[in-house]
Design an enzyme around this catalytic site. Structure first.
Site, PDB file in Angstrom:
ATOM      1  CG  MET A  67      38.461 -37.177  17.146  1.00  0.00           C
ATOM      2  SD  MET A  67      36.722 -37.531  16.955  1.00  0.00           S
ATOM      3  CE  MET A  67      36.505 -38.830  18.150  1.00  0.00           C
ATOM      4  CG  PHE A  97      40.324 -36.077  26.902  1.00  0.00           C
ATOM      5  CD1 PHE A  97      40.106 -34.925  27.652  1.00  0.00           C
ATOM      6  CD2 PHE A  97      40.352 -37.295  27.568  1.00  0.00           C
ATOM      7  CE1 PHE A  97      39.900 -34.987  29.027  1.00  0.00           C
ATOM      8  CE2 PHE A  97      40.153 -37.368  28.947  1.00  0.00           C
ATOM      9  CZ  PHE A  97      39.920 -36.206  29.670  1.00  0.00           C
ATOM     10  N   GLY A 106      48.764 -42.969  24.307  1.00  0.00           N
ATOM     11  CA  GLY A 106      48.644 -43.570  22.967  1.00  0.00           C
ATOM     12  C   GLY A 106      48.915 -42.515  21.890  1.00  0.00           C
ATOM     13  CG  HIS A 107      46.208 -39.285  21.324  1.00  0.00           C
ATOM     14  ND1 HIS A 107      45.383 -39.313  22.428  1.00  0.00           N
ATOM     15  CD2 HIS A 107      45.411 -39.536  20.259  1.00  0.00           C
ATOM     16  CE1 HIS A 107      44.146 -39.541  22.050  1.00  0.00           C
ATOM     17  NE2 HIS A 107      44.127 -39.697  20.733  1.00  0.00           N
ATOM     18  CE  LYS A 137      41.444 -47.345  21.726  1.00  0.00           C
ATOM     19  NZ  LYS A 137      40.022 -47.309  21.263  1.00  0.00           N
ATOM     20  CG  LEU A 178      46.599 -45.900  27.140  1.00  0.00           C
ATOM     21  CD1 LEU A 178      47.706 -44.866  27.048  1.00  0.00           C
ATOM     22  CD2 LEU A 178      46.009 -45.865  28.540  1.00  0.00           C
TER      23      LEU A 178
HETATM   24  O1  PAF Z   1      40.804 -41.803  15.614  1.00  0.00           O
HETATM   25  C1  PAF Z   1      40.358 -40.649  15.782  1.00  0.00           C
HETATM   26  O2  PAF Z   1      40.639 -39.975  16.777  1.00  0.00           O
HETATM   27  C2  PAF Z   1      39.420 -40.050  14.735  1.00  0.00           C
HETATM   28  O3  PAF Z   1      38.588 -41.017  14.185  1.00  0.00           O
HETATM   29  C3  PAF Z   1      40.181 -39.291  13.635  1.00  0.00           C
HETATM   30  C4  PAF Z   1      41.065 -40.203  12.821  1.00  0.00           C
HETATM   31  C5  PAF Z   1      41.019 -38.183  14.251  1.00  0.00           C
HETATM   32  C6  PAF Z   1      39.165 -38.644  12.677  1.00  0.00           C
HETATM   33  O4  PAF Z   1      38.332 -37.766  13.343  1.00  0.00           O
END
Ligand code: PAF
Length: 300
Positions: A36, A38, A42-43, A155, A190
């Site tokens: 989503m 930002f 972690g991403h 998480k 995070l």
């Molecule tokens: O974990 C997230 O950021 C959201 O739940 C996801 C998996 C992108 C679905 O909108």
């Protein structure tokens, strides 16, 4: 790196990329990292793993309105597409998919995906409808991109369990890859929502990782300790923090999410599945989740 806001254009480019590779005798592996936005470290860890294991990495950035309840933070959810694109570029992402709400949900939309049972507990009990929104959007993203692998952070352990069940039940041809929680040096897991915390709340929130790690150590080292004993200590420890308001503190089988009975020994070597110790706690207006998973050792 290419960016797409349109489903048709993304699909065409993916088709062309697969076709070009195939004409050279190569079947490429495609990774999807749904987010989503930002983006934080972690991403970045998901993107790095996806990059290392696949030929093409697709990052989706979409704040999905249908997974937020009416009184939740959809409108104020933090967004910074420019910073996200810079991070994506640094991590070697190939395609970024940034659809609008209208692109993802043309009106009227009447179809959704619901996973039963697993979504009634833990976060599903406090956030009715949340996981229906998650599975619907993830199902759509998997359908659009048709990746070989999709990467999700642990998480959101319940989210991983729910998505894995959806993939199994609906025969999506994709491997779900769960990735470890990334923590700040002081232990805070995070989360994009950490920006909502005041300095005082952020300090108070450290009680989560501290208490969970203590619970994990107890489960790992104290012979015959029961789920009830670990839970009681965890509740006391988090409850002792004046700014913490507990939503839930639970111990469940993972990924089945059936609660572990209080009198049962928590030792995973004696169980068929792993064990999830999960918490959701509010600090001011910010609800944080965190967990540890007790996993069976190879020799157990
Ligand atoms: O974990 C997230 O950021 C959201 O739940 C996801 C998996 C992108 C679905 O909108």
């Amino acid at each position: 790196m290419m960016t797409f806001t349109n489903i048709r254009t993304l699909r065409e480019q993916l088709k062309e990329t697969r076709f070009t590779a195939a004409t050279k005798g190569k079947q490429i592996k495609i990774a999807l990292v749904p987010t989503m936005g930002f983006l934080h470290e972690g991403h970045a860890s998901l993107l790095r793993k996806a990059r290392a294991e696949n030929d093409l990495v697709v990052l989706s950035i979409f704040v999905n309105p249908i997974q937020f309840g009416p009184n939740e933070d959809f409108e104020r959810y933090p967004r910074d597409p420019e910073k996200d694109l810079a991070l994506a570029e640094r991590e070697g992402v190939d395609f970024v998919f940034l659809p609008s709400v209208e692109e993802m949900y043309p009106q009227p939309t009447r179809t959704g995906i619901k996973v039963a049972d697993l979504t009634d507990v833990l976060c599903g009990a406090s956030r009715p409808g949340h996981f229906d929104g998650v599975t619907t959007v993830v199902g759509k993203l998997l359908h659009i991109v048709q990746p070989d692998r999709a990467y999700f952070g642990q998480k959101d352990a319940q989210q991983v369990a729910v998505i894995a069940q959806m993939v199994l039940d609906l025969n999506f041809d994709v491997e779900i890859v769960p990735c470890p929680i990334v923590r700040e040096a002081d232990g805070l897991a995070l989360s994009s929502r950490n920006v909502y915390l005041s300095a005082e709340e952020r300090q108070a929130a450290l009680v989560l990782s501290r208490s969970l790690l203590a619970a994990q150590a107890k489960a790992d080292t104290v012979a015959n300790v029961t789920a009830g004993e670990v839970l009681a200590e965890l509740r006391d420890s988090i409850g002792a923090e004046p700014l913490a308001v507990i939503d839930y503190v639970e111990i469940a089988e993972f990924p089945g999410l059936a609660p572990v009975a209080g009198g049962d020994r928590i030792d995973v070597s004696e169980r068929r599945s792993d064990v999830l110790i999960a918490v959701a706690v509010k600090f001011g207006n910010t609800r944080l989740i965190d967990n540890v998973i007790l996993t069976k050792k190879v020799n157990d």
